[in-house]
Design a protein around this motif. Structure first.
Motif, PDB file in Angstrom:
ATOM      1  N   LEU A 123       0.822  -1.211   0.000  1.00 38.15           N
ATOM      2  CA  LEU A 123       0.000   0.000   0.000  1.00 38.15           C
ATOM      3  C   LEU A 123       0.855   1.259   0.000  1.00 38.15           C
ATOM      4  CD1 LEU A 123      -2.804  -0.994   2.525  1.00 38.15           C
ATOM      5  CD2 LEU A 123      -3.069  -0.608   0.066  1.00 38.15           C
ATOM      6  N   LYS A 124       1.928   1.259   0.807  1.00 36.02           N
ATOM      7  CA  LYS A 124       2.803   2.428   0.867  1.00 36.02           C
ATOM      8  C   LYS A 124       3.523   2.646  -0.462  1.00 36.02           C
ATOM      9  CE  LYS A 124       3.650   2.969   5.748  1.00 36.02           C
ATOM     10  NZ  LYS A 124       4.651   3.256   6.761  1.00 36.02           N
ATOM     11  N   LEU A 125       3.981   1.576  -1.094  1.00 35.09           N
ATOM     12  CA  LEU A 125       4.658   1.699  -2.385  1.00 35.09           C
ATOM     13  C   LEU A 125       3.701   2.220  -3.459  1.00 35.09           C
ATOM     14  CD1 LEU A 125       6.869  -1.513  -2.463  1.00 35.09           C
ATOM     15  CD2 LEU A 125       7.636   0.853  -2.224  1.00 35.09           C
ATOM     16  N   ASP A 126       2.471   1.708  -3.466  1.00 36.52           N
ATOM     17  CA  ASP A 126       1.477   2.189  -4.427  1.00 36.52           C
ATOM     18  C   ASP A 126       1.185   3.666  -4.211  1.00 36.52           C
ATOM     19  OD1 ASP A 126       1.321  -0.310  -5.573  1.00 36.52           O
ATOM     20  OD2 ASP A 126      -0.557  -0.866  -4.571  1.00 36.52           O
ATOM     21  N   MET A 127       1.119   4.081  -2.954  1.00 31.84           N
ATOM     22  CA  MET A 127       0.858   5.479  -2.646  1.00 31.84           C
ATOM     23  C   MET A 127       2.015   6.355  -3.114  1.00 31.84           C
ATOM     24  SD  MET A 127      -0.466   7.056   0.984  1.00 31.84           S
ATOM     25  CE  MET A 127       0.865   6.304   1.880  1.00 31.84           C
ATOM     26  N   MET A 128       3.251   5.896  -2.911  1.00 30.64           N
ATOM     27  CA  MET A 128       4.416   6.656  -3.346  1.00 30.64           C
ATOM     28  C   MET A 128       4.442   6.778  -4.875  1.00 30.64           C
ATOM     29  SD  MET A 128       7.220   5.174  -0.641  1.00 30.64           S
ATOM     30  CE  MET A 128       8.610   5.634  -1.619  1.00 30.64           C
ATOM     31  N   LYS A 129       4.094   5.708  -5.582  1.00 30.07           N
ATOM     32  CA  LYS A 129       4.050   5.749  -7.048  1.00 30.07           C
ATOM     33  C   LYS A 129       2.996   6.736  -7.523  1.00 30.07           C
ATOM     34  CE  LYS A 129       5.641   1.049  -7.851  1.00 30.07           C
ATOM     35  NZ  LYS A 129       5.246  -0.310  -8.283  1.00 30.07           N
ATOM     36  N   SER A 130       1.839   6.762  -6.863  1.00 29.15           N
ATOM     37  CA  SER A 130       0.769   7.698  -7.230  1.00 29.15           C
ATOM     38  C   SER A 130       1.221   9.141  -7.050  1.00 29.15           C
ATOM     39  CB  SER A 130      -0.474   7.443  -6.382  1.00 29.15           C
ATOM     40  OG  SER A 130      -0.986   6.170  -6.628  1.00 29.15           O
ATOM     41  N   ILE A 131       1.941   9.406  -5.975  1.00 29.17           N
ATOM     42  CA  ILE A 131       2.442  10.759  -5.717  1.00 29.17           C
ATOM     43  C   ILE A 131       3.443  11.159  -6.796  1.00 29.17           C
ATOM     44  CG2 ILE A 131       3.855  12.137  -4.139  1.00 29.17           C
ATOM     45  CD1 ILE A 131       2.464  10.558  -1.852  1.00 29.17           C
ATOM     46  N   GLU A 132       4.323  10.238  -7.183  1.00 31.36           N
ATOM     47  CA  GLU A 132       5.298  10.520  -8.233  1.00 31.36           C
ATOM     48  C   GLU A 132       4.602  10.841  -9.553  1.00 31.36           C
ATOM     49  OE1 GLU A 132       8.009   7.248  -8.491  1.00 31.36           O
ATOM     50  OE2 GLU A 132       8.855   7.623  -6.513  1.00 31.36           O
ATOM     51  N   VAL A 133       3.555  10.113  -9.883  1.00 32.57           N
ATOM     52  CA  VAL A 133       2.814  10.347 -11.123  1.00 32.57           C
ATOM     53  C   VAL A 133       2.152  11.725 -11.075  1.00 32.57           C
ATOM     54  CG1 VAL A 133       0.801   9.611 -12.463  1.00 32.57           C
ATOM     55  CG2 VAL A 133       2.450   7.916 -11.666  1.00 32.57           C
ATOM     56  N   LEU A 134       1.561  12.063  -9.934  1.00 34.14           N
ATOM     57  CA  LEU A 134       0.923  13.382  -9.796  1.00 34.14           C
ATOM     58  C   LEU A 134       1.944  14.507  -9.927  1.00 34.14           C
ATOM     59  CD1 LEU A 134      -1.576  12.745  -6.871  1.00 34.14           C
ATOM     60  CD2 LEU A 134      -2.137  13.192  -9.266  1.00 34.14           C
ATOM     61  N   GLU A 135       3.115  14.331  -9.315  1.00 33.79           N
ATOM     62  CA  GLU A 135       4.155  15.360  -9.394  1.00 33.79           C
ATOM     63  C   GLU A 135       4.683  15.494 -10.819  1.00 33.79           C
ATOM     64  OE1 GLU A 135       6.985  14.147  -6.449  1.00 33.79           O
ATOM     65  OE2 GLU A 135       5.882  15.124  -4.823  1.00 33.79           O
ATOM     66  N   ALA A 136       4.813  14.371 -11.517  1.00 34.85           N
ATOM     67  CA  ALA A 136       5.327  14.399 -12.888  1.00 34.85           C
ATOM     68  C   ALA A 136       4.332  15.053 -13.848  1.00 34.85           C
ATOM     69  CB  ALA A 136       5.647  12.989 -13.351  1.00 34.85           C
ATOM     70  N   SER A 137       3.045  14.897 -13.562  1.00 32.59           N
ATOM     71  CA  SER A 137       2.045  15.455 -14.470  1.00 32.59           C
ATOM     72  C   SER A 137       1.771  16.942 -14.230  1.00 32.59           C
ATOM     73  CB  SER A 137       0.731  14.677 -14.343  1.00 32.59           C
ATOM     74  OG  SER A 137       0.169  14.850 -13.066  1.00 32.59           O
ATOM     75  N   SER A 138       2.236  17.470 -13.107  1.00 28.50           N
ATOM     76  CA  SER A 138       1.978  18.897 -12.854  1.00 28.50           C
ATOM     77  C   SER A 138       3.138  19.784 -13.193  1.00 28.50           C
ATOM     78  CB  SER A 138       1.596  19.123 -11.408  1.00 28.50           C
ATOM     79  OG  SER A 138       2.531  18.570 -10.523  1.00 28.50           O
TER      80      SER A 138
END
Length: 59
Positions: A44-59
């Protein structure tokens, strides 16, 4: 030495207690009797970290 982070139950928000059963480690909730394995928590923590990275990359 690392300090353990307090974990809380997703169902009832009660602090989880660490239980070692054989070679496996679980976190158990005394209120709703749910059990979560360390593997699930790490996933769960790894999935959350990946989601944050995707959000940061898209902004």
């Amino acid at each position: 030495m690392t300090k353990e982070q307090k974990l809380f139950c997703q169902n009832c928000n009660t602090e989880l207690e660490k239980q070692v059963i054989g070679l496996n480690t679980f976190y158990c909730c005394r209120e709703c009797m749910s059990m979560t394995s360390v593997r699930e928590i790490v996933k769960l923590k790894l999935d959350m970290m990946k989601s944050i990275e995707v959000l940061e990359a898209s902004s």
